[in-house]
Design a protein around this motif. Structure first.
Motif, PDB file in Angstrom:
ATOM      1  N   THR A   1       0.586  -0.910   0.107  1.00 22.81           N
ATOM      2  CA  THR A   1      -0.113  -0.066   0.268  1.00 22.81           C
ATOM      3  C   THR A   1       0.994   1.381  -0.229  1.00 22.81           C
ATOM      4  OG1 THR A   1      -0.003   0.386   2.083  1.00 22.81           O
ATOM      5  CG2 THR A   1      -1.934  -1.552   1.328  1.00 22.81           C
ATOM      6  N   LYS A   2       1.838   1.373   0.634  1.00 27.63           N
ATOM      7  CA  LYS A   2       2.865   2.685   0.399  1.00 27.63           C
ATOM      8  C   LYS A   2       2.877   3.426   1.377  1.00 27.63           C
ATOM      9  CE  LYS A   2       4.878   1.996  -4.496  1.00 27.63           C
ATOM     10  NZ  LYS A   2       5.533   0.465  -4.192  1.00 27.63           N
ATOM     11  N   LYS A   3       2.499   2.631   2.054  1.00 30.09           N
ATOM     12  CA  LYS A   3       2.091   3.344   3.742  1.00 30.09           C
ATOM     13  C   LYS A   3       2.144   3.003   4.611  1.00 30.09           C
ATOM     14  CE  LYS A   3      -2.296   4.787   2.124  1.00 30.09           C
ATOM     15  NZ  LYS A   3      -2.322   6.016   1.686  1.00 30.09           N
ATOM     16  N   TYR A   4       2.559   4.375   5.204  1.00 30.39           N
ATOM     17  CA  TYR A   4       3.574   4.122   7.129  1.00 30.39           C
ATOM     18  C   TYR A   4       2.522   4.258   8.234  1.00 30.39           C
ATOM     19  CZ  TYR A   4       7.814   5.316   4.739  1.00 30.39           C
ATOM     20  OH  TYR A   4       9.041   5.169   3.621  1.00 30.39           O
ATOM     21  N   VAL A   5       2.154   2.433   8.789  1.00 29.85           N
ATOM     22  CA  VAL A   5       1.192   2.668   9.429  1.00 29.85           C
ATOM     23  C   VAL A   5       1.455   2.470  11.079  1.00 29.85           C
ATOM     24  CG1 VAL A   5      -0.720   0.821  10.068  1.00 29.85           C
ATOM     25  CG2 VAL A   5       0.497   1.068   7.821  1.00 29.85           C
ATOM     26  N   MET A   6       0.835   3.274  12.333  1.00 32.39           N
ATOM     27  CA  MET A   6       2.146   3.217  13.436  1.00 32.39           C
ATOM     28  C   MET A   6       0.885   2.369  13.668  1.00 32.39           C
ATOM     29  SD  MET A   6       2.404   6.997  15.709  1.00 32.39           S
ATOM     30  CE  MET A   6       3.631   7.393  14.803  1.00 32.39           C
ATOM     31  N   TYR A   7       1.503   2.024  15.122  1.00 31.29           N
ATOM     32  CA  TYR A   7       0.536   2.093  15.932  1.00 31.29           C
ATOM     33  C   TYR A   7       1.160   2.201  17.560  1.00 31.29           C
ATOM     34  CZ  TYR A   7      -2.237  -2.684  13.540  1.00 31.29           C
ATOM     35  OH  TYR A   7      -2.763  -3.293  12.674  1.00 31.29           O
ATOM     36  N   PHE A   8      -0.020   2.355  18.423  1.00 31.43           N
ATOM     37  CA  PHE A   8       0.924   2.260  19.668  1.00 31.43           C
ATOM     38  C   PHE A   8      -0.443   1.878  20.780  1.00 31.43           C
ATOM     39  CE2 PHE A   8      -1.152   5.816  17.033  1.00 31.43           C
ATOM     40  CZ  PHE A   8      -2.131   5.891  18.029  1.00 31.43           C
ATOM     41  N   HIS A   9       0.444   2.053  21.951  1.00 32.98           N
ATOM     42  CA  HIS A   9      -0.387   1.726  23.020  1.00 32.98           C
ATOM     43  C   HIS A   9      -1.486   3.237  23.499  1.00 32.98           C
ATOM     44  CE1 HIS A   9      -0.563   0.551  27.468  1.00 32.98           C
ATOM     45  NE2 HIS A   9      -2.213   1.053  26.878  1.00 32.98           N
ATOM     46  N   ILE A  10      -2.892   2.727  23.965  1.00 30.42           N
ATOM     47  CA  ILE A  10      -3.794   4.023  24.065  1.00 30.42           C
ATOM     48  C   ILE A  10      -4.342   3.934  25.098  1.00 30.42           C
ATOM     49  CG2 ILE A  10      -5.747   3.297  21.626  1.00 30.42           C
ATOM     50  CD1 ILE A  10      -5.876   6.252  21.733  1.00 30.42           C
ATOM     51  N   ASP A  11      -4.698   4.175  25.831  1.00 28.00           N
ATOM     52  CA  ASP A  11      -5.560   4.372  27.595  1.00 28.00           C
ATOM     53  C   ASP A  11      -5.387   5.587  27.886  1.00 28.00           C
ATOM     54  OD1 ASP A  11      -5.973   2.638  28.672  1.00 28.00           O
ATOM     55  OD2 ASP A  11      -4.336   0.754  28.815  1.00 28.00           O
TER      56      ASP A  11
ATOM     57  N   LYS B   1      -6.966   1.561  31.998  1.00 30.48           N
ATOM     58  CA  LYS B   1      -7.855   0.586  32.390  1.00 30.48           C
ATOM     59  C   LYS B   1      -8.477  -0.023  30.596  1.00 30.48           C
ATOM     60  CE  LYS B   1      -8.926  -0.230  36.659  1.00 30.48           C
ATOM     61  NZ  LYS B   1      -8.149  -0.077  37.606  1.00 30.48           N
ATOM     62  N   VAL B   2      -7.967   0.948  29.150  1.00 32.64           N
ATOM     63  CA  VAL B   2      -8.983   1.107  28.380  1.00 32.64           C
ATOM     64  C   VAL B   2      -8.057  -0.494  27.859  1.00 32.64           C
ATOM     65  CG1 VAL B   2      -9.251   1.789  25.825  1.00 32.64           C
ATOM     66  CG2 VAL B   2      -9.863   3.593  27.959  1.00 32.64           C
ATOM     67  N   ALA B   3      -6.877   0.047  27.758  1.00 26.08           N
ATOM     68  CA  ALA B   3      -5.973  -1.994  26.751  1.00 26.08           C
ATOM     69  C   ALA B   3      -5.872  -2.155  25.535  1.00 26.08           C
ATOM     70  CB  ALA B   3      -6.371  -2.871  27.924  1.00 26.08           C
ATOM     71  N   GLN B   4      -5.900  -0.595  24.664  1.00 28.63           N
ATOM     72  CA  GLN B   4      -5.921  -0.640  23.291  1.00 28.63           C
ATOM     73  C   GLN B   4      -4.589  -0.524  22.511  1.00 28.63           C
ATOM     74  OE1 GLN B   4      -9.326   1.990  22.485  1.00 28.63           O
ATOM     75  NE2 GLN B   4     -11.271  -0.199  22.769  1.00 28.63           N
ATOM     76  N   VAL B   5      -4.801  -0.652  21.575  1.00 23.08           N
ATOM     77  CA  VAL B   5      -3.873   0.044  20.761  1.00 23.08           C
ATOM     78  C   VAL B   5      -4.529   1.234  19.904  1.00 23.08           C
ATOM     79  CG1 VAL B   5      -2.008  -2.457  20.084  1.00 23.08           C
ATOM     80  CG2 VAL B   5      -4.545  -1.959  18.346  1.00 23.08           C
TER      81      VAL B   5
END
Ligand code: GAL
Length: 352
Positions: free
Chosen positions: A138-148, A153-157
């Motif tokens: 896709t030629k995209k830069y995909v960022m993952y991060f811990h979001i909370d 308590k939310v514990a998501q990416v």
């Protein structure tokens, strides 16, 4: 003498000429001074990685890329991490991006995320351990991060995307990968280019999961390691997968451990210490394992954070080449060291 022969019109011409050129010359000098001050042409090149010390970027500022991850695009390494400099807007969360050719000298490319809390998240929200994957299709830069939220308590990416490595990343969504709790995340790209997310699922353990083709989702679980570990990092070295994790002690360092497997699906061996346990990993916590494949040698770098919870802007980095092979992994005592990214060779200085 010649000068005596100059008549009045010539004299006027010369005076005017000086008047014309003087301001131009002045502007050129100003421009040169500006370039000198703002360019890195004259910045001193660093040659030594000094674990635990201030690590200046090309502008002389301590690198702010905590809980980070690194990807290599052609000959450039990009280091993304938590931007925790002093004086930032406390309502925003920032992710920084640095670029380097040699893993030692880093140029700040800007904050690629500057974000208000998305949707229903409130003040005190958390954005940690950003990791960027480049998707060649896709030629995209995909960022993952811990979001909370502030209570964790939310514990998501969260996911954000961009067309460039150092552009403004656009937030997409947040979710629990494969429906599981996810706090600390790690990234792993296998030798065949397949991308994986490592995430800490508090009730169960340490999960390794493959990303979807476009990297916009977490698709398939490879392993669930039933161990309370976070700060997950993986490397594939000479036919074996080595995974490292830290215990769940918040900002306080603990004895990080490793296990090995011939497949990402396991079975994984027992977890063993990577360093003398009483050193608490020399005061650090794992974030990533960097594989430098050189012309002469392959070096695996342990990349870790030395957190300072009260003065996070001053948190340090512990990077050391690992002693690794045949199922064993050991973090040598931190010492200043040199790396040649081309050959992959390292030399540890002041070895005691
Ligand atoms: C650690 C974790 C850090 C941060 C911290 C907050 O366990 O590795 O990324 O979340 O807890 O206390």
């Amino acid at each position: 003498m010649k000068r005596k022969n100059i008549d009045h019109s010539q004299k006027n011409y010369l005076m005017n000429k000086n008047k014309i050129y003087h301001p131009v010359l002045k502007s050129i000098i100003h421009l040169l001074v500006f370039i000198f001050i703002h360019s890195n042409l004259f910045a001193q090149k660093q040659e030594i990685i000094k674990p635990g010390e201030i690590w200046p970027d090309a502008d002389g500022n301590h690198i702010q890329a905590h809980g980070g991850g690194i990807i290599k695009i052609e000959n450039t390494y990009f280091w993304y991490g938590e931007q925790r400099a002093e004086g930032l807007d406390p309502t925003l969360r920032y992710v920084s991006c640095y670029a380097s050719q040699d893993l030692i000298n880093w140029k700040f490319r800007g904050n690629v995320i500057k974000m208000l809390p998305p949707d229903t998240l409130k003040s005190g929200w958390v954005l940690e351990r950003p990791k960027v994957f480049y998707n060649a299709k896709t030629k995209k830069y995909v960022m993952y991060f811990h979001i909370d939220d502030k209570h964790y308590k939310v514990a998501q990416v969260g996911i954000a995307v961009c067309n460039k490595p150092d552009g403004e990343f656009e937030y997409v969504r947040r979710f629990r990968p494969l429906g599981h709790e996810s706090r600390d995340i790690g990234q792993f790209i296998d030798d065949d280019g397949t991308a994986y997310l490592v995430f800490e699922d508090r009730p169960f353990g340490f999960r390794i999961a493959r990303l979807s083709d476009d990297y916009m989702d977490v698709e398939k679980e490879m392993s669930l390691i039933s161990a309370p570990l976070e700060g997950g990092a993986i490397v594939h070295y000479k036919g074996l997968y080595y995974s490292i994790g830290s215990a769940l002690t918040g900002w306080t360092p603990n004895a990080n451990k490793y296990a090995t497997a011939t497949s990402l699906e396991g079975p994984w061996t027992e977890f063993k210490d990577i360093a003398p346990p009483e050193t608490n990993t020399y005061g650090s916590q794992s974030t990533m394992l960097i594989k430098v494949v050189g012309t002469k040698k392959t070096t695996i770098i342990f990349m870790a954070d030395m957190w300072k919870p009260k003065t996070q802007f001053d948190s340090r980095y512990l990077w050391m080449p690992l002693e690794i092979g045949e199922g064993k992994l050991w973090l040598p005592k931190p010492q200043p060291w040199k790396l040649n990214v081309k050959t992959g060779e390292v030399s540890i200085l002041d070895k005691k």
